[in-house]
Write an enzyme that holds these catalytic residues in place. Structure first.
Site, mmCIF file in Angstrom:
data_model
loop_
_atom_site.group_PDB
_atom_site.id
_atom_site.type_symbol
_atom_site.label_atom_id
_atom_site.label_comp_id
_atom_site.label_asym_id
_atom_site.label_seq_id
_atom_site.Cartn_x
_atom_site.Cartn_y
_atom_site.Cartn_z
ATOM 1 N N ARG A 59 0.984 -1.218 -0.155
ATOM 2 C CA ARG A 59 0.088 -0.137 0.133
ATOM 3 C C ARG A 59 0.803 1.292 0.023
ATOM 4 O O ARG A 59 0.350 2.235 -0.356
ATOM 5 C CB ARG A 59 -0.940 -0.078 1.309
ATOM 6 C CG ARG A 59 -1.957 -1.150 1.074
ATOM 7 C CD ARG A 59 -3.006 -1.356 2.166
ATOM 8 N NE ARG A 59 -2.824 -0.434 3.270
ATOM 9 C CZ ARG A 59 -3.892 -0.145 4.243
ATOM 10 N NH1 ARG A 59 -5.144 -0.486 3.875
ATOM 11 N NH2 ARG A 59 -3.391 0.173 5.233
ATOM 12 N N GLU A 96 2.777 -5.765 14.068
ATOM 13 C CA GLU A 96 1.653 -5.888 14.999
ATOM 14 C C GLU A 96 0.807 -7.269 15.064
ATOM 15 O O GLU A 96 0.329 -7.738 16.129
ATOM 16 C CB GLU A 96 0.641 -4.802 15.407
ATOM 17 C CG GLU A 96 -0.266 -4.620 13.873
ATOM 18 C CD GLU A 96 0.308 -3.903 12.897
ATOM 19 O OE1 GLU A 96 -0.214 -3.270 11.855
ATOM 20 O OE2 GLU A 96 1.750 -3.554 12.956
#
Length: 171
Positions: A59, A96
């Protein structure tokens, strides 16, 4: 920025339970919003000398290449392991929700290149920290970071070099 922020939507429990994913596809579907973001990125770094923009798969490529084109400077992709042809160097990182490895072409950055690192989201900082290490190994110098989105409570900027860090949207 508030006038286009509605184009970023929350997807709960993606890619795994407990994660709230910031989906930018509605923003990408709006050419005026994309143009506004690219112009805003360029305006915020107008006073910097930048030789190359390094952006992170996947992205980060959306705005990274558009910004490089607007500034008329080279775009350098950083990709996941095994995706770049030719000779590369790599760096492992934690994010994460898992572990991964990034690669850059070994000739993508020259000694002394002044680099802006772009990605769509700054979360824990693990991905961007790995990219910074790759640039440093190639003897480039990170002079700025910019992001579409920063998830402030994850404190990702604490892992990064002390240079300009800018995000268009903060959560």
């Amino acid at each position: 920025m508030k006038e286009i922020e509605y184009l970023i939507r929350d997807i709960k429990d993606f890619p795994k339970p407990g994660i709230v994913f910031k989906d930018i596809t509605p923003l990408l579907a709006n050419p005026e919003a994309v143009r506004f973001c690219v112009d805003e990125f360029a305006l915020r770094i107008d006073n910097l000398r930048i030789d190359k923009i390094v952006a992170i798969e996947a992205r980060g490529f959306f705005f990274g290449i558009l910004l490089a084109q607007k500034l008329n400077i080279p775009f350098v992709p950083v990709r996941k392991s095994g995706k770049l042809p030719g000779k590369t160097i790599s760096e492992s990182y934690s994010l994460e929700y898992g572990q991964d490895r990034l690669e850059i072409h070994e000739d993508a950055i020259s000694k002394g290149d002044l680099v802006l690192v772009h990605d769509d989201v700054l979360a824990t900082g693990g991905t961007v920290n790995a990219v910074t290490k790759l640039i440093n190994r190639l003897e480039g110098k990170v002079v700025a970071y910019n992001f579409l989105i920063e998830i402030e409570f994850l404190k990702g900027k604490e892992k990064l070099e002390n240079v300009l860090l800018d995000s268009l949207f903060k959560y």
